[in-house]
Design a protein around this motif. Structure first.
Motif, PDB file in Angstrom:
ATOM      1  N   ASP A  62       0.844  -1.185   0.000  1.00 17.99           N
ATOM      2  CA  ASP A  62       0.000   0.000   0.000  1.00 17.99           C
ATOM      3  C   ASP A  62       0.888   1.246   0.000  1.00 17.99           C
ATOM      4  O   ASP A  62       0.798   2.108   0.883  1.00 17.99           O
ATOM      5  N   PHE A  63       1.755   1.341  -1.016  1.00 25.58           N
ATOM      6  CA  PHE A  63       2.749   2.408  -1.059  1.00 25.58           C
ATOM      7  C   PHE A  63       2.117   3.795  -1.156  1.00 25.58           C
ATOM      8  O   PHE A  63       2.596   4.756  -0.551  1.00 25.58           O
ATOM      9  N   LYS A  64       1.036   3.906  -1.921  1.00 25.66           N
ATOM     10  CA  LYS A  64       0.374   5.197  -2.090  1.00 25.66           C
ATOM     11  C   LYS A  64      -0.143   5.705  -0.747  1.00 25.66           C
ATOM     12  O   LYS A  64       0.040   6.875  -0.401  1.00 25.66           O
ATOM     13  N   LEU A  65      -0.787   4.833   0.013  1.00 21.42           N
ATOM     14  CA  LEU A  65      -1.311   5.234   1.318  1.00 21.42           C
ATOM     15  C   LEU A  65      -0.181   5.643   2.258  1.00 21.42           C
ATOM     16  O   LEU A  65      -0.273   6.664   2.952  1.00 21.42           O
ATOM     17  N   THR A 327      -7.504  -2.777   3.866  1.00 20.28           N
ATOM     18  CA  THR A 327      -6.848  -1.504   3.631  1.00 20.28           C
ATOM     19  C   THR A 327      -7.328  -0.425   4.587  1.00 20.28           C
ATOM     20  O   THR A 327      -8.505  -0.389   4.970  1.00 20.28           O
ATOM     21  N   ARG A 328      -6.408   0.457   4.996  1.00 18.93           N
ATOM     22  CA  ARG A 328      -6.769   1.626   5.802  1.00 18.93           C
ATOM     23  C   ARG A 328      -6.964   2.852   4.918  1.00 18.93           C
ATOM     24  O   ARG A 328      -7.180   3.955   5.417  1.00 18.93           O
ATOM     25  N   ASP A 329      -6.917   2.677   3.612  1.00 16.94           N
ATOM     26  CA  ASP A 329      -7.161   3.774   2.694  1.00 16.94           C
ATOM     27  C   ASP A 329      -8.667   4.068   2.657  1.00 16.94           C
ATOM     28  O   ASP A 329      -9.475   3.292   3.151  1.00 16.94           O
ATOM     29  N   PHE A 345     -15.981   6.276   3.014  1.00 16.82           N
ATOM     30  CA  PHE A 345     -15.701   4.932   3.495  1.00 16.82           C
ATOM     31  C   PHE A 345     -14.232   4.842   3.898  1.00 16.82           C
ATOM     32  O   PHE A 345     -13.350   5.195   3.131  1.00 16.82           O
ATOM     33  N   GLY A 346     -13.992   4.350   5.115  1.00 16.98           N
ATOM     34  CA  GLY A 346     -12.626   4.108   5.550  1.00 16.98           C
ATOM     35  C   GLY A 346     -11.904   5.379   5.940  1.00 16.98           C
ATOM     36  O   GLY A 346     -12.495   6.390   6.305  1.00 16.98           O
ATOM     37  N   GLY A 347     -10.572   5.303   5.858  1.00 17.92           N
ATOM     38  CA  GLY A 347      -9.732   6.424   6.241  1.00 17.92           C
ATOM     39  C   GLY A 347      -9.081   6.195   7.591  1.00 17.92           C
ATOM     40  O   GLY A 347      -9.362   5.222   8.295  1.00 17.92           O
ATOM     41  N   LYS A 348      -8.182   7.088   7.943  1.00 17.11           N
ATOM     42  CA  LYS A 348      -7.484   7.030   9.221  1.00 17.11           C
ATOM     43  C   LYS A 348      -7.181   8.445   9.676  1.00 17.11           C
ATOM     44  O   LYS A 348      -7.175   9.379   8.873  1.00 17.11           O
ATOM     45  N   ILE A 349      -6.935   8.617  10.949  1.00 17.61           N
ATOM     46  CA  ILE A 349      -6.825   9.970  11.499  1.00 17.61           C
ATOM     47  C   ILE A 349      -5.677  10.750  10.852  1.00 17.61           C
ATOM     48  O   ILE A 349      -5.771  11.956  10.651  1.00 17.61           O
ATOM     49  N   THR A 350      -4.607  10.058  10.455  1.00 15.82           N
ATOM     50  CA  THR A 350      -3.462  10.736   9.846  1.00 15.82           C
ATOM     51  C   THR A 350      -3.822  11.380   8.517  1.00 15.82           C
ATOM     52  O   THR A 350      -3.299  12.447   8.176  1.00 15.82           O
ATOM     53  N   THR A 351      -4.698  10.747   7.747  1.00 15.34           N
ATOM     54  CA  THR A 351      -4.993  11.233   6.399  1.00 15.34           C
ATOM     55  C   THR A 351      -6.313  11.992   6.312  1.00 15.34           C
ATOM     56  O   THR A 351      -6.790  12.281   5.213  1.00 15.34           O
ATOM     57  N   ALA A 352      -6.910  12.353   7.444  1.00 11.78           N
ATOM     58  CA  ALA A 352      -8.209  13.019   7.426  1.00 11.78           C
ATOM     59  C   ALA A 352      -8.165  14.366   6.708  1.00 11.78           C
ATOM     60  O   ALA A 352      -9.113  14.730   6.002  1.00 11.78           O
TER      61      ALA A 352
END
Length: 487
Positions: A62-65, A327-329, A345-352
Protein backbone atom coordinates in the motif's frame (compact mmCIF):
# COMPACT_ATOMS: atom_id res chain seq x y z
CA UNK A 1 -40.18 28.54 11.26
CA UNK A 2 -37.83 29.64 8.48
CA UNK A 3 -36.07 26.79 6.70
CA UNK A 4 -32.34 27.50 6.49
CA UNK A 5 -30.42 26.59 3.35
CA UNK A 6 -26.80 25.46 3.40
CA UNK A 7 -24.32 24.51 0.72
CA UNK A 8 -23.28 21.37 2.60
CA UNK A 9 -24.98 19.32 5.29
CA UNK A 10 -22.39 17.03 6.89
CA UNK A 11 -23.60 14.09 8.96
CA UNK A 12 -21.01 12.87 11.46
CA UNK A 13 -18.71 14.67 13.88
CA UNK A 14 -15.73 12.33 13.77
CA UNK A 15 -12.35 13.31 12.39
CA UNK A 16 -13.46 13.01 8.75
CA UNK A 17 -16.66 15.02 9.14
CA UNK A 18 -14.96 17.79 11.12
CA UNK A 19 -12.02 17.94 8.68
CA UNK A 20 -14.43 18.23 5.74
CA UNK A 21 -16.34 21.00 7.55
CA UNK A 22 -13.07 22.86 8.08
CA UNK A 23 -11.93 22.58 4.46
CA UNK A 24 -15.37 23.54 3.13
CA UNK A 25 -15.82 26.51 5.48
CA UNK A 26 -12.39 27.85 4.57
CA UNK A 27 -13.50 27.72 0.94
CA UNK A 28 -16.50 29.89 1.80
CA UNK A 29 -19.23 27.25 1.71
CA UNK A 30 -22.15 27.52 4.11
CA UNK A 31 -21.75 24.41 6.24
CA UNK A 32 -23.94 22.66 8.80
CA UNK A 33 -22.43 19.66 10.62
CA UNK A 34 -24.70 17.54 12.78
CA UNK A 35 -23.48 14.89 15.19
CA UNK A 36 -25.95 12.66 17.03
CA UNK A 37 -23.62 12.24 20.03
CA UNK A 38 -20.38 14.03 20.81
CA UNK A 39 -17.57 15.15 18.55
CA UNK A 40 -15.08 12.26 18.36
CA UNK A 41 -17.60 10.27 20.37
CA UNK A 42 -16.91 6.95 18.67
CA UNK A 43 -14.00 5.82 16.48
CA UNK A 44 -12.15 9.14 16.52
CA UNK A 45 -11.50 9.00 20.25
CA UNK A 46 -10.67 5.28 20.27
CA UNK A 47 -7.57 5.19 18.08
CA UNK A 48 -4.04 4.16 19.03
CA UNK A 49 -3.28 7.92 19.31
CA UNK A 50 -0.73 7.94 16.49
CA UNK A 51 0.03 10.12 13.50
CA UNK A 52 1.94 7.62 11.40
CA UNK A 53 2.61 6.48 7.89
CA UNK A 54 1.64 2.91 8.63
CA UNK A 55 4.89 0.97 8.47
CA UNK A 56 3.08 -2.37 8.36
CA UNK A 57 1.04 -1.31 5.30
CA UNK A 58 4.19 -1.69 3.21
CA UNK A 59 3.78 -5.44 3.66
CA UNK A 60 0.56 -5.18 1.66
CA UNK A 61 2.17 -2.98 -1.04
CA UNK A 62 0.00 0.00 0.00
CA UNK A 63 2.75 2.41 -1.06
CA UNK A 64 0.37 5.20 -2.09
CA UNK A 65 -1.31 5.23 1.32
CA UNK A 66 2.00 5.19 3.19
CA UNK A 67 3.49 8.01 1.10
CA UNK A 68 0.37 10.13 1.54
CA UNK A 69 0.26 9.45 5.28
CA UNK A 70 3.93 10.37 5.71
CA UNK A 71 3.39 13.66 3.88
CA UNK A 72 0.40 14.36 6.11
CA UNK A 73 2.42 13.43 9.20
CA UNK A 74 4.91 16.15 8.32
CA UNK A 75 2.13 18.71 7.85
CA UNK A 76 0.35 17.79 11.06
CA UNK A 77 3.46 17.88 13.26
CA UNK A 78 3.96 21.47 12.12
CA UNK A 79 0.27 22.45 12.24
CA UNK A 80 -0.56 21.19 15.73
CA UNK A 81 2.66 21.07 17.79
CA UNK A 82 0.70 21.37 21.05
CA UNK A 83 -1.25 18.11 20.61
CA UNK A 84 1.05 16.23 18.20
CA UNK A 85 4.55 15.32 19.32
CA UNK A 86 7.26 13.40 17.41
CA UNK A 87 8.07 10.07 19.03
CA UNK A 88 10.80 7.50 18.57
CA UNK A 89 9.66 3.91 18.08
CA UNK A 90 11.73 0.87 18.96
CA UNK A 91 11.13 -2.21 16.83
CA UNK A 92 12.73 -5.22 18.58
CA UNK A 93 13.77 -8.06 16.32
CA UNK A 94 13.46 -10.72 19.01
CA UNK A 95 10.45 -12.99 18.32
CA UNK A 96 10.43 -11.54 14.80
CA UNK A 97 8.33 -13.21 12.13
CA UNK A 98 9.98 -11.22 9.35
CA UNK A 99 13.66 -11.56 8.40
CA UNK A 100 16.06 -8.81 9.45
CA UNK A 101 16.77 -7.71 5.87
CA UNK A 102 13.04 -7.32 5.14
CA UNK A 103 12.47 -5.04 8.13
CA UNK A 104 15.59 -2.99 7.36
CA UNK A 105 14.48 -2.62 3.73
CA UNK A 106 10.99 -1.64 4.86
CA UNK A 107 12.33 1.07 7.13
CA UNK A 108 14.59 2.38 4.40
CA UNK A 109 11.57 2.58 2.07
CA UNK A 110 9.53 4.22 4.85
CA UNK A 111 12.13 6.98 5.15
CA UNK A 112 12.34 7.30 1.38
CA UNK A 113 8.58 7.63 0.90
CA UNK A 114 8.51 10.33 3.57
CA UNK A 115 10.69 12.62 1.45
CA UNK A 116 12.19 15.60 3.25
CA UNK A 117 11.28 15.07 6.90
CA UNK A 118 11.86 16.96 10.12
CA UNK A 119 11.55 13.72 12.08
CA UNK A 120 14.64 11.60 12.65
CA UNK A 121 15.23 8.75 10.23
CA UNK A 122 15.50 5.08 11.11
CA UNK A 123 18.61 3.27 12.30
CA UNK A 124 19.68 0.06 13.96
CA UNK A 125 19.24 -0.47 17.68
CA UNK A 126 22.57 -0.18 19.53
CA UNK A 127 23.90 -1.80 22.68
CA UNK A 128 24.40 1.64 24.22
CA UNK A 129 20.74 2.59 23.68
CA UNK A 130 20.21 1.85 27.35
CA UNK A 131 16.78 3.45 27.69
CA UNK A 132 15.52 1.55 24.63
CA UNK A 133 17.17 -1.79 25.39
CA UNK A 134 16.87 -2.20 29.17
CA UNK A 135 13.09 -2.86 29.25
CA UNK A 136 13.39 -5.64 26.64
CA UNK A 137 14.08 -9.32 27.12
CA UNK A 138 16.01 -9.71 23.90
CA UNK A 139 18.63 -6.98 24.16
CA UNK A 140 19.89 -4.74 21.36
CA UNK A 141 18.46 -6.50 18.34
CA UNK A 142 16.21 -4.33 16.25
CA UNK A 143 15.61 -0.86 14.91
CA UNK A 144 14.55 2.67 15.83
CA UNK A 145 12.38 4.94 13.67
CA UNK A 146 10.07 7.96 14.04
CA UNK A 147 6.35 8.65 14.01
CA UNK A 148 4.20 10.91 16.21
CA UNK A 149 1.71 10.80 19.09
CA UNK A 150 -1.62 12.67 18.91
CA UNK A 151 -4.49 13.52 21.20
CA UNK A 152 -7.04 12.16 18.72
CA UNK A 153 -10.22 13.58 20.23
CA UNK A 154 -8.69 17.05 20.60
CA UNK A 155 -7.51 16.99 16.98
CA UNK A 156 -11.11 16.28 15.98
CA UNK A 157 -12.40 19.14 18.14
CA UNK A 158 -9.78 21.56 16.77
CA UNK A 159 -10.97 20.82 13.24
CA UNK A 160 -14.46 21.78 14.38
CA UNK A 161 -13.21 24.90 16.19
CA UNK A 162 -11.46 26.11 13.02
CA UNK A 163 -14.50 25.29 10.91
CA UNK A 164 -16.79 27.25 13.24
CA UNK A 165 -14.38 30.20 13.31
CA UNK A 166 -14.79 30.35 9.54
CA UNK A 167 -18.57 30.24 9.47
CA UNK A 168 -19.54 26.58 9.84
CA UNK A 169 -22.38 25.69 12.18
CA UNK A 170 -21.49 22.74 14.41
CA UNK A 171 -24.38 21.05 16.23
CA UNK A 172 -23.92 18.16 18.66
CA UNK A 173 -26.56 15.91 20.19
CA UNK A 174 -28.64 16.23 17.04
CA UNK A 175 -29.25 13.40 14.58
CA UNK A 176 -30.40 13.36 10.98
CA UNK A 177 -33.91 11.88 11.17
CA UNK A 178 -34.60 11.79 7.44
CA UNK A 179 -33.56 13.38 4.18
CA UNK A 180 -34.98 13.36 0.69
CA UNK A 181 -34.11 14.89 -2.63
CA UNK A 182 -36.54 17.61 -3.57
CA UNK A 183 -35.95 19.49 -6.82
CA UNK A 184 -32.27 20.55 -6.66
CA UNK A 185 -31.93 20.35 -2.88
CA UNK A 186 -31.73 17.90 -0.03
CA UNK A 187 -34.55 18.51 2.44
CA UNK A 188 -33.54 17.14 5.84
CA UNK A 189 -35.37 16.75 9.15
CA UNK A 190 -33.22 16.91 12.29
CA UNK A 191 -33.94 15.41 15.70
CA UNK A 192 -34.20 18.90 17.26
CA UNK A 193 -37.29 19.51 15.13
CA UNK A 194 -35.64 21.68 12.51
CA UNK A 195 -35.98 21.20 8.79
CA UNK A 196 -33.01 22.35 6.76
CA UNK A 197 -32.08 22.36 3.10
CA UNK A 198 -28.70 21.77 1.50
CA UNK A 199 -27.33 21.62 -2.01
CA UNK A 200 -25.03 18.77 -1.04
CA UNK A 201 -25.07 16.06 1.64
CA UNK A 202 -21.92 14.45 3.06
CA UNK A 203 -22.31 11.08 4.74
CA UNK A 204 -19.37 10.99 7.17
CA UNK A 205 -21.15 8.75 9.67
CA UNK A 206 -18.15 6.45 10.15
CA UNK A 207 -19.30 2.99 11.31
CA UNK A 208 -22.87 4.04 10.48
CA UNK A 209 -22.12 5.10 6.88
CA UNK A 210 -23.90 2.12 5.31
CA UNK A 211 -26.80 2.36 7.75
CA UNK A 212 -27.34 6.00 6.83
CA UNK A 213 -27.29 5.16 3.13
CA UNK A 214 -29.96 2.57 3.80
CA UNK A 215 -32.13 5.15 5.53
CA UNK A 216 -31.71 7.38 2.50
CA UNK A 217 -33.02 4.51 0.36
CA UNK A 218 -29.71 3.84 -1.37
CA UNK A 219 -27.28 0.98 -1.76
CA UNK A 220 -23.58 1.73 -1.55
CA UNK A 221 -21.36 0.65 -4.41
CA UNK A 222 -18.47 0.64 -1.96
CA UNK A 223 -18.59 -1.65 1.05
CA UNK A 224 -17.57 -1.21 4.65
CA UNK A 225 -15.86 -3.75 6.92
CA UNK A 226 -16.34 -3.12 10.63
CA UNK A 227 -13.24 -4.05 12.63
CA UNK A 228 -12.95 -3.62 16.39
CA UNK A 229 -9.68 -2.33 17.81
CA UNK A 230 -9.17 -2.53 21.57
CA UNK A 231 -6.51 -1.07 23.86
CA UNK A 232 -5.49 -1.50 27.46
CA UNK A 233 -3.54 0.72 29.84
CA UNK A 234 -1.30 -0.77 32.52
CA UNK A 235 1.11 0.75 35.06
CA UNK A 236 4.25 2.07 33.38
CA UNK A 237 6.35 -0.72 31.84
CA UNK A 238 9.40 1.46 31.20
CA UNK A 239 10.77 4.98 31.61
CA UNK A 240 11.11 7.36 28.71
CA UNK A 241 9.01 9.09 26.05
CA UNK A 242 9.65 6.48 23.34
CA UNK A 243 7.28 3.75 22.16
CA UNK A 244 7.65 0.13 21.02
CA UNK A 245 6.22 -1.70 18.02
CA UNK A 246 6.09 -5.40 18.86
CA UNK A 247 5.90 -8.18 16.27
CA UNK A 248 3.59 -11.09 17.14
CA UNK A 249 3.53 -14.74 16.04
CA UNK A 250 0.28 -14.14 14.11
CA UNK A 251 2.16 -11.49 12.05
CA UNK A 252 0.24 -8.67 13.69
CA UNK A 253 1.99 -5.81 15.45
CA UNK A 254 1.12 -4.31 18.81
CA UNK A 255 2.19 -0.88 20.06
CA UNK A 256 3.32 0.00 23.58
CA UNK A 257 3.13 3.76 24.14
CA UNK A 258 3.54 6.08 27.14
CA UNK A 259 0.03 7.21 28.09
CA UNK A 260 -1.26 9.27 31.02
CA UNK A 261 1.38 8.00 33.43
CA UNK A 262 1.07 4.39 32.32
CA UNK A 263 1.64 2.32 29.17
CA UNK A 264 -0.97 1.94 26.44
CA UNK A 265 -0.96 -1.42 24.64
CA UNK A 266 -2.91 -1.97 21.44
CA UNK A 267 -4.52 -2.79 19.19
CA UNK A 268 -6.58 -5.81 18.22
CA UNK A 269 -8.34 -6.45 14.90
CA UNK A 270 -11.64 -8.25 15.46
CA UNK A 271 -14.40 -8.32 12.81
CA UNK A 272 -17.76 -7.21 14.21
CA UNK A 273 -21.26 -6.86 12.83
CA UNK A 274 -22.42 -3.65 14.50
CA UNK A 275 -20.84 -0.37 15.65
CA UNK A 276 -22.35 -1.02 19.07
CA UNK A 277 -19.99 -4.01 19.45
CA UNK A 278 -17.11 -1.70 20.43
CA UNK A 279 -16.53 -3.37 23.80
CA UNK A 280 -13.30 -5.08 24.80
CA UNK A 281 -13.57 -8.72 25.87
CA UNK A 282 -11.45 -10.95 28.09
CA UNK A 283 -9.75 -12.64 25.13
CA UNK A 284 -8.54 -9.31 23.79
CA UNK A 285 -7.18 -8.28 27.18
CA UNK A 286 -5.34 -11.59 27.47
CA UNK A 287 -3.98 -11.24 23.91
CA UNK A 288 -2.59 -7.75 24.58
CA UNK A 289 -1.02 -8.82 27.88
CA UNK A 290 0.66 -11.78 26.19
CA UNK A 291 1.83 -9.55 23.34
CA UNK A 292 3.62 -7.28 25.81
CA UNK A 293 4.97 -10.14 27.91
CA UNK A 294 6.78 -11.66 24.91
CA UNK A 295 9.02 -8.61 24.77
CA UNK A 296 9.20 -6.80 28.11
CA UNK A 297 11.08 -7.76 31.24
CA UNK A 298 8.21 -6.43 33.34
CA UNK A 299 5.36 -8.90 33.06
CA UNK A 300 1.66 -8.07 33.33
CA UNK A 301 -1.63 -9.88 33.83
CA UNK A 302 -5.22 -8.81 33.16
CA UNK A 303 -5.48 -7.76 36.80
CA UNK A 304 -2.93 -4.99 36.09
CA UNK A 305 -5.17 -3.28 33.54
CA UNK A 306 -6.25 0.18 34.79
CA UNK A 307 -8.37 1.28 31.83
CA UNK A 308 -9.46 0.16 28.37
CA UNK A 309 -11.08 1.51 25.25
CA UNK A 310 -12.43 0.01 22.05
CA UNK A 311 -13.46 1.51 18.76
CA UNK A 312 -14.95 0.18 15.56
CA UNK A 313 -13.01 1.17 12.47
CA UNK A 314 -15.24 1.56 9.40
CA UNK A 315 -12.72 0.20 6.88
CA UNK A 316 -13.31 0.14 3.16
CA UNK A 317 -13.88 -3.50 2.21
CA UNK A 318 -11.21 -4.42 -0.30
CA UNK A 319 -12.02 -8.11 -0.10
CA UNK A 320 -9.10 -9.06 2.17
CA UNK A 321 -9.63 -12.37 3.94
CA UNK A 322 -8.20 -11.17 7.28
CA UNK A 323 -9.12 -8.08 9.27
CA UNK A 324 -5.47 -7.06 9.68
CA UNK A 325 -5.05 -6.99 5.90
CA UNK A 326 -8.04 -4.76 5.16
CA UNK A 327 -6.85 -1.50 3.63
CA UNK A 328 -6.77 1.63 5.80
CA UNK A 329 -7.16 3.77 2.69
CA UNK A 330 -10.42 5.58 2.02
CA UNK A 331 -12.98 5.69 -0.79
CA UNK A 332 -15.16 8.69 -1.58
CA UNK A 333 -18.35 7.65 -3.34
CA UNK A 334 -20.24 10.43 -5.13
CA UNK A 335 -23.88 10.02 -6.18
CA UNK A 336 -24.90 12.93 -8.39
CA UNK A 337 -28.05 11.43 -9.85
CA UNK A 338 -29.81 14.30 -8.06
CA UNK A 339 -28.58 16.76 -5.44
CA UNK A 340 -25.08 15.59 -4.63
CA UNK A 341 -24.42 12.92 -2.01
CA UNK A 342 -20.85 12.10 -0.97
CA UNK A 343 -20.24 9.06 1.23
CA UNK A 344 -16.95 8.49 3.05
CA UNK A 345 -15.70 4.93 3.49
CA UNK A 346 -12.63 4.11 5.55
CA UNK A 347 -9.73 6.42 6.24
CA UNK A 348 -7.48 7.03 9.22
CA UNK A 349 -6.82 9.97 11.50
CA UNK A 350 -3.46 10.74 9.85
CA UNK A 351 -4.99 11.23 6.40
CA UNK A 352 -8.21 13.02 7.43
CA UNK A 353 -7.00 16.43 6.22
CA UNK A 354 -6.12 15.04 2.79
CA UNK A 355 -9.41 13.14 2.66
CA UNK A 356 -11.25 16.38 3.40
CA UNK A 357 -9.42 18.21 0.64
CA UNK A 358 -10.38 15.51 -1.87
CA UNK A 359 -13.95 15.33 -0.58
CA UNK A 360 -14.57 19.06 -0.97
CA UNK A 361 -12.92 19.07 -4.40
CA UNK A 362 -15.22 16.20 -5.42
CA UNK A 363 -18.57 17.55 -4.24
CA UNK A 364 -18.12 21.33 -4.59
CA UNK A 365 -18.33 21.45 -8.41
CA UNK A 366 -21.59 19.50 -8.23
CA UNK A 367 -23.15 22.30 -6.17
CA UNK A 368 -21.69 25.12 -8.25
CA UNK A 369 -18.56 25.95 -6.26
CA UNK A 370 -14.98 26.27 -7.41
CA UNK A 371 -12.59 25.43 -4.58
CA UNK A 372 -8.89 25.37 -3.83
CA UNK A 373 -6.91 23.55 -1.10
CA UNK A 374 -7.00 25.67 2.06
CA UNK A 375 -5.53 23.58 4.86
CA UNK A 376 -2.21 22.23 3.56
CA UNK A 377 -0.12 24.76 5.46
CA UNK A 378 -2.75 26.01 7.89
CA UNK A 379 -1.99 25.86 11.61
CA UNK A 380 -4.68 24.49 13.89
CA UNK A 381 -6.21 26.69 16.61
CA UNK A 382 -3.67 27.08 19.40
CA UNK A 383 -0.82 25.83 17.22
CA UNK A 384 1.15 29.08 17.01
CA UNK A 385 3.46 28.17 19.88
CA UNK A 386 6.80 27.39 18.26
CA UNK A 387 8.70 24.81 20.26
CA UNK A 388 6.53 22.87 22.76
CA UNK A 389 9.08 22.72 25.63
CA UNK A 390 9.64 26.48 25.33
CA UNK A 391 5.89 27.06 25.27
CA UNK A 392 5.37 24.97 28.40
CA UNK A 393 8.12 26.96 30.14
CA UNK A 394 6.46 30.22 29.07
CA UNK A 395 3.08 29.09 30.40
CA UNK A 396 4.62 28.07 33.71
CA UNK A 397 6.32 31.47 34.01
CA UNK A 398 3.33 33.53 32.87
CA UNK A 399 0.74 31.83 35.08
CA UNK A 400 2.79 30.42 37.98
CA UNK A 401 -0.34 29.92 40.09
CA UNK A 402 -1.30 26.99 37.85
CA UNK A 403 1.54 24.88 39.19
CA UNK A 404 4.02 23.17 36.89
CA UNK A 405 2.05 19.97 36.26
CA UNK A 406 -1.26 21.66 35.46
CA UNK A 407 0.48 24.34 33.39
CA UNK A 408 2.19 21.66 31.28
CA UNK A 409 -1.09 19.79 30.74
CA UNK A 410 -2.99 22.92 29.74
CA UNK A 411 -0.13 24.15 27.53
CA UNK A 412 -0.33 20.89 25.58
CA UNK A 413 -4.11 20.81 25.46
CA UNK A 414 -4.89 24.37 24.42
CA UNK A 415 -1.67 25.79 23.04
CA UNK A 416 -1.90 29.51 22.31
CA UNK A 417 -5.64 29.51 23.07
CA UNK A 418 -4.66 29.40 26.74
CA UNK A 419 -4.05 33.15 26.66
CA UNK A 420 -7.70 33.73 25.78
CA UNK A 421 -8.95 31.26 28.41
CA UNK A 422 -6.86 32.86 31.17
CA UNK A 423 -7.28 36.48 30.09
CA UNK A 424 -7.57 38.65 33.18
CA UNK A 425 -6.92 35.80 35.64
CA UNK A 426 -4.05 36.59 38.00
CA UNK A 427 -4.33 34.02 40.76
CA UNK A 428 -5.68 30.57 41.49
CA UNK A 429 -8.85 32.01 43.00
CA UNK A 430 -9.71 33.43 39.58
CA UNK A 431 -9.81 29.88 38.19
CA UNK A 432 -12.91 29.10 40.23
CA UNK A 433 -13.51 25.94 42.20
CA UNK A 434 -11.17 22.96 41.82
CA UNK A 435 -13.37 20.21 40.36
CA UNK A 436 -10.81 17.43 40.81
CA UNK A 437 -7.67 16.32 39.01
CA UNK A 438 -6.55 19.92 38.50
CA UNK A 439 -9.66 20.80 36.48
CA UNK A 440 -11.20 24.12 37.48
CA UNK A 441 -14.42 25.93 36.66
CA UNK A 442 -12.71 28.17 34.12
CA UNK A 443 -11.44 25.23 32.08
CA UNK A 444 -14.68 23.24 32.34
CA UNK A 445 -16.70 26.26 31.16
CA UNK A 446 -14.27 26.68 28.24
CA UNK A 447 -14.92 23.08 27.19
CA UNK A 448 -18.65 23.73 27.28
CA UNK A 449 -18.68 27.18 25.68
CA UNK A 450 -15.93 26.78 23.07
CA UNK A 451 -15.62 23.02 22.44
CA UNK A 452 -19.21 21.67 22.45
CA UNK A 453 -18.82 19.54 25.59
CA UNK A 454 -22.38 18.72 26.65
CA UNK A 455 -21.84 16.09 29.33
CA UNK A 456 -19.33 15.28 32.07
CA UNK A 457 -18.04 12.41 29.90
CA UNK A 458 -17.38 14.82 27.01
CA UNK A 459 -15.27 17.02 29.28
CA UNK A 460 -13.46 14.39 31.34
CA UNK A 461 -12.69 11.73 28.71
CA UNK A 462 -12.59 13.47 25.32
CA UNK A 463 -11.78 17.16 25.79
CA UNK A 464 -9.30 15.94 28.41
CA UNK A 465 -8.29 12.67 30.06
CA UNK A 466 -8.76 14.02 33.57
CA UNK A 467 -11.46 11.45 34.21
CA UNK A 468 -8.75 8.77 34.36
CA UNK A 469 -7.37 10.43 37.49
CA UNK A 470 -10.59 11.09 39.39
CA UNK A 471 -11.81 9.01 42.31
CA UNK A 472 -15.41 7.81 42.37
CA UNK A 473 -16.34 10.56 44.83
CA UNK A 474 -14.66 13.22 42.68
CA UNK A 475 -16.50 11.98 39.61
CA UNK A 476 -19.85 12.11 41.42
CA UNK A 477 -19.08 15.65 42.59
CA UNK A 478 -18.10 16.76 39.09
CA UNK A 479 -21.27 15.28 37.61
CA UNK A 480 -23.32 17.21 40.17
CA UNK A 481 -21.47 20.46 39.42
CA UNK A 482 -22.01 19.99 35.68
CA UNK A 483 -25.74 19.31 36.12
CA UNK A 484 -26.16 22.36 38.34
CA UNK A 485 -24.13 24.64 36.08
CA UNK A 486 -25.35 23.60 32.63
CA UNK A 487 -28.64 21.86 33.38
Amino acid sequence: MTTLTYDLLIVGGGINGCAIAREAALNGLRVLLVEKGDLAGATSSASTKLIHGGLRYLEYYDFKLVAEALRERERLVKAAPHIIQPMRFVLPHEHAVRPWWMVRAGLYLYDLLGGRMTLKRSRGLRANDTAYVAPLKGGAKGFVYSDAFVDDSRLTVLNAVDAAANGAEIVVGVALESARREDNLWRAVLSDGRTVEAYGLVNAAGPWVAELLGRLGMNAAAGVRLVKGSHIVVPKLYDGTHAYILQQPDRRIVFAIPYEGGTEIGTTDIPVERPEDAVIDADEIAYLCEAANRHFVTQITPSDVTSTWSGVRPLYDNGASEARAVTRDYVLELDDSGPALLSVFGGKITTARHLAEEAVAKIAPKIGWGVHPRTRARVFPGGMIGNLPDWIAKVQATWPFLGDERAARMARGYGAMLAEMLDGITDVAGMGADLGGGLTEVEARWMHDHEWARSPEDALMRRSKIGLRLSTDERVAFDAWWATTFG
